[in-house]
Enzyme design. Structure first.
Site, PDB file in Angstrom:
ATOM      1  N   VAL A 151      -2.680   5.988  -5.126  1.00 31.67           N
ATOM      2  CA  VAL A 151      -2.887   4.670  -5.746  1.00 31.67           C
ATOM      3  C   VAL A 151      -1.553   3.915  -5.755  1.00 31.67           C
ATOM      4  CG1 VAL A 151      -3.727   3.510  -7.839  1.00 31.67           C
ATOM      5  CG2 VAL A 151      -4.588   5.789  -7.262  1.00 31.67           C
ATOM      6  N   SER A 175       0.841  -1.200   0.000  1.00 30.90           N
ATOM      7  CA  SER A 175       0.000   0.000   0.000  1.00 30.90           C
ATOM      8  C   SER A 175       0.870   1.241   0.000  1.00 30.90           C
ATOM      9  CB  SER A 175      -0.926  -0.030   1.224  1.00 30.90           C
ATOM     10  OG  SER A 175      -1.929   0.946   1.111  1.00 30.90           O
ATOM     11  N   ASN A 176       0.253   2.391   0.075  1.00 31.38           N
ATOM     12  CA  ASN A 176       0.942   3.672   0.139  1.00 31.38           C
ATOM     13  C   ASN A 176       0.537   4.395   1.410  1.00 31.38           C
ATOM     14  OD1 ASN A 176       2.118   3.481  -2.369  1.00 31.38           O
ATOM     15  ND2 ASN A 176       0.753   4.920  -3.363  1.00 31.38           N
ATOM     16  N   ARG A 177       1.359   5.299   1.864  1.00 33.81           N
ATOM     17  CA  ARG A 177       0.961   6.127   3.014  1.00 33.81           C
ATOM     18  C   ARG A 177      -0.101   7.123   2.550  1.00 33.81           C
ATOM     19  NH1 ARG A 177       5.763   8.909   6.203  1.00 33.81           N
ATOM     20  NH2 ARG A 177       4.045   9.699   7.462  1.00 33.81           N
ATOM     21  N   SER A 178      -1.228   7.128   3.192  1.00 32.53           N
ATOM     22  CA  SER A 178      -2.270   8.122   2.904  1.00 32.53           C
ATOM     23  C   SER A 178      -3.374   7.989   3.934  1.00 32.53           C
ATOM     24  CB  SER A 178      -2.862   7.882   1.513  1.00 32.53           C
ATOM     25  OG  SER A 178      -4.008   8.688   1.324  1.00 32.53           O
TER      26      SER A 178
END
Ligand code: CTP
Length: 213
Positions: free
Chosen positions: A89, A21-24
């Site tokens: 994304v 995933s990504n940091r958000s």
């Protein structure tokens, strides 16, 4: 006007218990959705997994993966006036999903990755696009250069850049500082403020641009 907003991260599953995933936190996208609703606009909010309460007046579409977000965006384009792609994304997904938990005693796995589809670029490439297209560029280096490259390559009408290396700003934070990059090579800084106040300014700017185009 009718807004389509993407927010939050996507998750690309490796096996039933692990993902990429990504940091958000989704805070910026959700703040833009709130600000648009407060200004009397309609909002379709396409959200990855976040720990935020969705604005009750938004039409919320919950997704997990980049493929689901891509499909949800394309399925909800009818009558959209302003598309704001704020989601972080994931750029890569595991080529193969392992349907059982990978056990540690099997050794360190090698995970083959495949690029995901770029949702913002896919909208920029649409031939008969009637909506204003806004993208984001979260950068640690060369903000202006990287944001302008995204503006051009993804054929956006505007890119909102933010420096995610600045302490206390950006990810998870309630505050941000943004720079708006336009195709005529001009730019405008929105000084450090709450994401809520920045979102209000962005909604005004997007609506102004949409009315003038
Ligand atoms: N974006 C998207 N679909 C993707 C990747 C990014 O719609 N598969 C959008 C984001 O929502 C954002 C913009 O593209 O509006 C820029 O995303 P960012 O992660 O900063 O850039 P990338 O294109 O992933 O490029 P890089 O990793 O080189 O920074």
């Amino acid at each position: 006007m009718k807004f389509l907003i993407t927010a939050g991260p996507t998750r690309e599953p490796i096996d039933p218990v692990r993902y990429i995933s990504n940091r958000s936190s989704g805070k910026m996208g959700y703040a833009i959705a709130e600000a648009a609703l407060d200004a009397g606009h309609e909002v379709v909010l396409i959200s990855g997994p976040v720990a935020l309460v969705a604005p009750p007046r938004a039409q919320i579409v919950r997704v997990t993966t980049a493929d689901e977000m891509y499909n949800a965006v394309h399925a909800n384009l009818a009558d959209i006036d302003i598309a704001v792609l704020c989601a972080a994304v994931a750029d890569f997904k595991p080529t193969e999903y392992v349907p059982r938990k990978i056990k540690k005693n099997e050794g360190v796995p090698t995970i083959d990755l495949t690029p995901t589809r770029d949702i913002l670029a896919s909208l920029g490439a649409l031939k008969e696009k009637k909506f204003l297209l806004a993208g984001f560029a979260a950068e640690t280096d060369d903000l202006e250069k990287n944001a302008r490259t995204k503006l051009e390559k993804k054929q956006c009408d505007v890119v909102i850049g933010n420096d995610v290396s600045a302490p206390g700003l950006g990810f998870e934070s309630d505050e941000n500082e943004l720079t708006i990059f336009l195709p005529d090579h001009s730019s405008r800084v929105l000084q450090r403020a709450s994401k809520r106040d920045l979102a209000k300014s962005l909604v005004k700017i997007f609506c102004g641009m949409k009315q003038n185009c």
